[in-house]
Scaffold this active site. Sequence first.
Site, PDB file in Angstrom:
ATOM      1  N   LEU A  48       0.811  -1.212   0.000  1.00  0.00           N
ATOM      2  CA  LEU A  48       0.000   0.000   0.000  1.00  0.00           C
ATOM      3  C   LEU A  48       0.847   1.266   0.000  1.00  0.00           C
ATOM      4  O   LEU A  48       0.415   2.309  -0.496  1.00  0.00           O
ATOM      5  CB  LEU A  48      -0.923   0.019   1.228  1.00  0.00           C
ATOM      6  CG  LEU A  48      -1.947  -1.121   1.317  1.00  0.00           C
ATOM      7  CD1 LEU A  48      -2.705  -1.047   2.639  1.00  0.00           C
ATOM      8  CD2 LEU A  48      -2.912  -1.080   0.142  1.00  0.00           C
ATOM      9  N   ARG A  50       5.206   2.886   1.065  1.00  0.00           N
ATOM     10  CA  ARG A  50       6.532   2.676   1.638  1.00  0.00           C
ATOM     11  C   ARG A  50       7.024   3.991   2.196  1.00  0.00           C
ATOM     12  O   ARG A  50       6.888   5.037   1.569  1.00  0.00           O
ATOM     13  CB  ARG A  50       7.497   2.164   0.568  1.00  0.00           C
ATOM     14  CG  ARG A  50       8.919   1.972   1.079  1.00  0.00           C
ATOM     15  CD  ARG A  50       9.861   1.623  -0.070  1.00  0.00           C
ATOM     16  NE  ARG A  50       9.580   0.310  -0.608  1.00  0.00           N
ATOM     17  CZ  ARG A  50      10.073  -0.134  -1.774  1.00  0.00           C
ATOM     18  NH1 ARG A  50      10.799   0.662  -2.519  1.00  0.00           N
ATOM     19  NH2 ARG A  50       9.803  -1.355  -2.188  1.00  0.00           N
ATOM     20  N   GLY A  51       7.586   3.947   3.415  1.00  0.00           N
ATOM     21  CA  GLY A  51       8.107   5.141   4.065  1.00  0.00           C
ATOM     22  C   GLY A  51       9.532   4.931   4.523  1.00  0.00           C
ATOM     23  O   GLY A  51      10.177   3.931   4.190  1.00  0.00           O
ATOM     24  N   MET A  53      10.607   4.275   7.495  1.00  0.00           N
ATOM     25  CA  MET A  53      10.768   3.193   8.471  1.00  0.00           C
ATOM     26  C   MET A  53      10.460   1.826   7.893  1.00  0.00           C
ATOM     27  O   MET A  53      11.033   0.824   8.344  1.00  0.00           O
ATOM     28  CB  MET A  53       9.867   3.427   9.682  1.00  0.00           C
ATOM     29  CG  MET A  53      10.379   4.455  10.665  1.00  0.00           C
ATOM     30  SD  MET A  53       9.288   4.536  12.110  1.00  0.00           S
ATOM     31  CE  MET A  53       9.542   2.902  12.818  1.00  0.00           C
ATOM     32  N   VAL A  56       3.975  -0.620   4.260  1.00  0.00           N
ATOM     33  CA  VAL A  56       2.629  -0.991   4.697  1.00  0.00           C
ATOM     34  C   VAL A  56       1.997  -1.873   3.622  1.00  0.00           C
ATOM     35  O   VAL A  56       2.008  -1.516   2.438  1.00  0.00           O
ATOM     36  CB  VAL A  56       1.750   0.245   4.950  1.00  0.00           C
ATOM     37  CG1 VAL A  56       0.340  -0.179   5.353  1.00  0.00           C
ATOM     38  CG2 VAL A  56       2.372   1.125   6.036  1.00  0.00           C
ATOM     39  N   ASP A 165       2.519  15.164  12.231  1.00  0.00           N
ATOM     40  CA  ASP A 165       2.552  14.996  10.779  1.00  0.00           C
ATOM     41  C   ASP A 165       1.136  14.962  10.205  1.00  0.00           C
ATOM     42  O   ASP A 165       0.821  14.125   9.356  1.00  0.00           O
ATOM     43  CB  ASP A 165       3.317  13.715  10.406  1.00  0.00           C
ATOM     44  CG  ASP A 165       3.814  13.730   8.963  1.00  0.00           C
ATOM     45  OD1 ASP A 165       3.908  14.836   8.378  1.00  0.00           O
ATOM     46  OD2 ASP A 165       4.109  12.648   8.409  1.00  0.00           O
TER      47      ASP A 165
END
Length: 267
Positions: A48, A50-51, A53, A56, A165
Amino acid sequence: DLKIDERLAVILVKRGWLADEQARRVRARVEPRGAGAQIEGYQLLARLGRGAMGTVYKARHLRLNRLVAIKVLRRDLAADPTQVERLRSEAEMLASLDHPNIVRALDAGESNGFPYFVMEYVEGENLRDRIARDGPLDEERALEITRGLADALEKARRMGVVHRDVKPGNVLLTRQGVPKLMDLGLAKGPVDLGLTQHGSTVGTPQFISPEQAQDPRKADTRSDIYSLGATLYAMLAGRPPFEGSTLAEIITKVLYEQPTPLRVMNP
């Protein structure tokens, strides 16, 4: 398969085709694939997002046959106790914020070397994508979304949590139109984990308050209120209050300029 990928990296090093550092970077980028159930008890179906950390995934709880979302820590961060604690803290804060306008945490753990936590899966769309596709929202609809997010942030305030955020990209809209705040990866809770360094900027530049841009450690619920206002501005104007081609340009505008009045952007 993760183990095959790791073994392949070892073979490439032995044959001189990869340096040790290159192999380490390859292993660091390995993440669970959607084809199988790499997280025990769950089947990963699709990525879904990507960040910084981790990633998802949309997943299925195998015993309950229920769709969920799973945030999985990056492989190279799994050996860092601070990052693992950060993920655990995010899951705990999310679990404490039981509110209809906040994505709910359902489970947490570690599987096959991957720390993770499980959230409710929200059928719908991202507010950022909605604005990008349709432009400014109707005023009544924008205020309805803002009221829901304000209720969520009030619950966070009572629990001692500062989101840090708040932005359209962190708001999901269900198929029924209910806004749900997500992603507490940058949140500050009642216990300071010391994850924010002095002089660093935490948050998304277009939506952070001036005081948060200067020192995110001092950000409190008032900074979340500012970011909520900036999100409302984006809903009504179709763009953030401040834009720029570089981080420094945006931060400078946040610190020293006033946004174009909404009546000018959208009479």
